[in-house]
Design a protein around this motif. Structure first.
Motif, short mmCIF file in Angstrom:
data_model
loop_
_atom_site.label_atom_id
_atom_site.label_comp_id
_atom_site.label_asym_id
_atom_site.label_seq_id
_atom_site.Cartn_x
_atom_site.Cartn_y
_atom_site.Cartn_z
N SER A 28 0.85 -1.19 0.00
CA SER A 28 0.00 0.00 0.00
C SER A 28 0.88 1.23 0.00
O SER A 28 2.09 1.15 0.26
CB SER A 28 -0.92 0.03 1.23
OG SER A 28 -0.15 0.19 2.41
N LEU B 191 0.78 3.60 2.17
CA LEU B 191 1.22 3.84 3.54
C LEU B 191 2.43 2.98 3.89
O LEU B 191 3.39 3.44 4.50
CB LEU B 191 0.07 3.57 4.51
CG LEU B 191 0.39 3.78 6.01
CD1 LEU B 191 0.79 5.23 6.25
CD2 LEU B 191 -0.80 3.40 6.87
N THR B 192 2.38 1.71 3.49
CA THR B 192 3.53 0.82 3.72
C THR B 192 4.78 1.34 3.02
O THR B 192 5.88 1.30 3.57
CB THR B 192 3.21 -0.59 3.21
OG1 THR B 192 2.06 -1.08 3.90
CG2 THR B 192 4.38 -1.54 3.46
N SER C 1 3.27 10.33 10.30
CA SER C 1 2.51 9.32 9.58
C SER C 1 1.35 8.80 10.41
O SER C 1 0.23 8.63 9.92
CB SER C 1 3.43 8.16 9.17
OG SER C 1 4.47 8.60 8.34
N GLU C 2 1.61 8.53 11.70
CA GLU C 2 0.55 8.05 12.58
C GLU C 2 -0.52 9.11 12.80
O GLU C 2 -1.72 8.81 12.81
CB GLU C 2 1.16 7.63 13.93
CG GLU C 2 1.95 6.35 13.89
CD GLU C 2 1.08 5.17 13.48
OE1 GLU C 2 -0.05 5.04 13.99
OE2 GLU C 2 1.54 4.38 12.63
N LYS D 223 -1.32 11.55 10.73
CA LYS D 223 -2.10 11.66 9.49
C LYS D 223 -3.11 10.53 9.38
O LYS D 223 -4.26 10.74 8.96
CB LYS D 223 -1.15 11.63 8.29
CG LYS D 223 -0.39 12.91 8.06
CD LYS D 223 -1.22 13.97 7.36
CE LYS D 223 -1.47 13.59 5.91
NZ LYS D 223 -2.21 14.66 5.19
N LYS D 224 -2.70 9.31 9.75
CA LYS D 224 -3.59 8.16 9.67
C LYS D 224 -4.78 8.34 10.61
O LYS D 224 -5.93 8.09 10.23
CB LYS D 224 -2.82 6.89 10.00
CG LYS D 224 -3.62 5.61 9.81
CD LYS D 224 -2.71 4.40 9.79
CE LYS D 224 -2.01 4.23 11.12
NZ LYS D 224 -1.22 2.97 11.17
N ARG D 225 -4.51 8.78 11.84
CA ARG D 225 -5.61 8.99 12.79
C ARG D 225 -6.52 10.13 12.35
O ARG D 225 -7.74 10.09 12.53
CB ARG D 225 -5.04 9.29 14.18
CG ARG D 225 -4.50 8.05 14.90
CD ARG D 225 -4.28 8.34 16.36
NE ARG D 225 -3.22 9.31 16.57
CZ ARG D 225 -1.95 8.99 16.75
NH1 ARG D 225 -1.58 7.72 16.72
NH2 ARG D 225 -1.04 9.91 16.94
N LYS E 200 -7.22 10.98 9.25
CA LYS E 200 -8.09 10.50 8.19
C LYS E 200 -9.23 9.65 8.73
O LYS E 200 -10.36 9.71 8.26
CB LYS E 200 -7.28 9.70 7.17
CG LYS E 200 -6.34 10.55 6.33
CD LYS E 200 -5.57 9.70 5.33
CE LYS E 200 -4.65 10.56 4.48
NZ LYS E 200 -3.87 9.74 3.51
N VAL E 201 -8.91 8.83 9.76
CA VAL E 201 -9.93 7.97 10.35
C VAL E 201 -11.02 8.80 11.01
O VAL E 201 -12.22 8.55 10.84
CB VAL E 201 -9.29 7.00 11.36
CG1 VAL E 201 -10.38 6.25 12.13
CG2 VAL E 201 -8.38 6.03 10.65
#
Length: 351
Positions: free
Chosen positions: A294, A296-297, A340-341, A343-345, A347-348
């Motif tokens: 992905s 993100l990976t 990165s973390e 940004k991920k949170r 988006k959620v």
């Protein structure tokens, strides 16, 4: 005033110049756009294929960095613009073969003059970023170059706010503080710090971030959307044409000089061809990693790659490092991971 050209090999030294990651920053391609290459993947398990692709991505990324550093600093090949143009020619040829003969992805066409101009604009930004990156390797060690390159998320957030007025959460902006603080620590303690190299490397990092933001703006409609392999197919020859007049004006009759050098030293041919091939493999493996994992990976792997490249370069080129410099690099990488973390949170919660 252009620096006098020399072919003198400088062993175990680090000239005061800079270079950036030559790896091309091409956007991630949705897995659905890709044709499965059954003759290869059918003989191995998915986990083995993914591991092999990730290993190839690491090797090609680190390999092109080390080859660029060796050519520009130690071998004495002081033509970063011409070297970048060779990369673009290589990417054009290999991309054509991968799409038209290997059928890795379906061929997409440019449908309008407007779309062509948008891709051309991206090519200009792309040229600026890659040339600055290659130039910086002449002046800075790879380890410090990678530390600066890790600040890409900071510039991406800045350009996204300036151009699109997109605001991130407070948590995201706070995560960017250690990214900047780490570079300040590394810069103040870098034994081979070179101001021009530092500025050029920062310019390259900012250019990569600007390209990603602009690309998200001007290639958003379904009719204009290109996957990463096709975008590279069209951008690379445009970039080569843009670079041609600059290399002739700034670096002189570099093609004739290179041919003359090759007559007495065949090793330069191997270095240039190998370097240009590995530069394309960076993009191909970048595309395949995204396909099998992905985006993100890929970003997380990229953060680890910067640290691995820095360690390998220190072991090979023996450039001096300090405890404070290592600490600064570690703080920057930690900040990128926090970003990165965050940004991920973000988006959620927005969904």
């Amino acid at each position: 005033m252009v620096e006098a050209q020399t072919w003198t090999t400088r062993r175990m030294s680090n000239p005061r110049l800079t270079a950036d990651e030559v790896a091309l920053e091409i956007p991630a391609t949705p897995p659905g756009d890709v044709r499965h290459w059954q003759p290869f993947t059918s003989h191995f398990s998915p986990a083995m294929v993914t591991a092999a692709i990730i290993a190839s991505w690491y090797l090609s990324n680190i390999g092109v960095l080390l080859l660029n550093k060796y050519l520009l600093s130690f071998y004495g090949y002081r033509y970063p613009i011409f070297l970048t143009m060779l990369h673009m020619i290589s990417c054009s040829a290999y991309s054509y073969g991968a799409i038209n003969f290997l059928d890795l992805v379906p061929l997409q066409h440019i449908h309008s003059k407007k779309q062509f101009l948008k891709i051309f604009a991206l090519s200009i930004i792309f040229c600026f970023s890659v040339v600055c990156g290659n130039t910086s390797l002449r002046y800075l060690p790879v380890s410090f170059n990678q530390a600066i390159g890790a600040t890409t998320p900071f510039f991406t957030a800045v350009f996204a706010f300036i151009i699109t007025c997109k605001k991130e959460s407070a948590e995201v902006y706070l995560a960017l503080l250690p990214v900047v603080f780490g570079i300040v620590l590394s810069s103040n303690s870098e034994p081979l710090f070179h101001l021009f190299g530092f500025l050029v490397c920062v310019g390259s990092t900012a250019g990569r971030a600007l390209k990603s933001v602009v690309q998200g703006i001007i290639l958003t409609s379904e009719s204009e959307k290109l996957n990463s392999m096709n975008l590279l197919l069209y951008m690379a020859p445009m970039a080569a044409m843009i670079l041609l007049p600059f290399t002739l004006y700034i670096e002189g009759n570099v093609a004739a000089v290179t041919l003359e050098k090759a007559k007495g030293d065949r090793f330069i041919v191997f270095l240039l061809v190998g370097n240009a091939t590995v530069a394309y493999l960076v993009n191909l493996t970048n595309f395949l990693v995204t396909k099998h994992t992905s985006a993100l990976t890929l970003q997380v792997l990229g953060n680890a790659k910067a640290a691995v490249a820095a360690v390998v370069s220190v072991l090979i080129f023996r450039n001096p490092v300090t405890v404070m410099g290592i600490t600064g690099f570690a703080v920057t990488i930690m900040g990128v991971l926090l970003y990165s973390e965050a940004k991920k949170r973000s988006k959620v919660t927005s969904h």
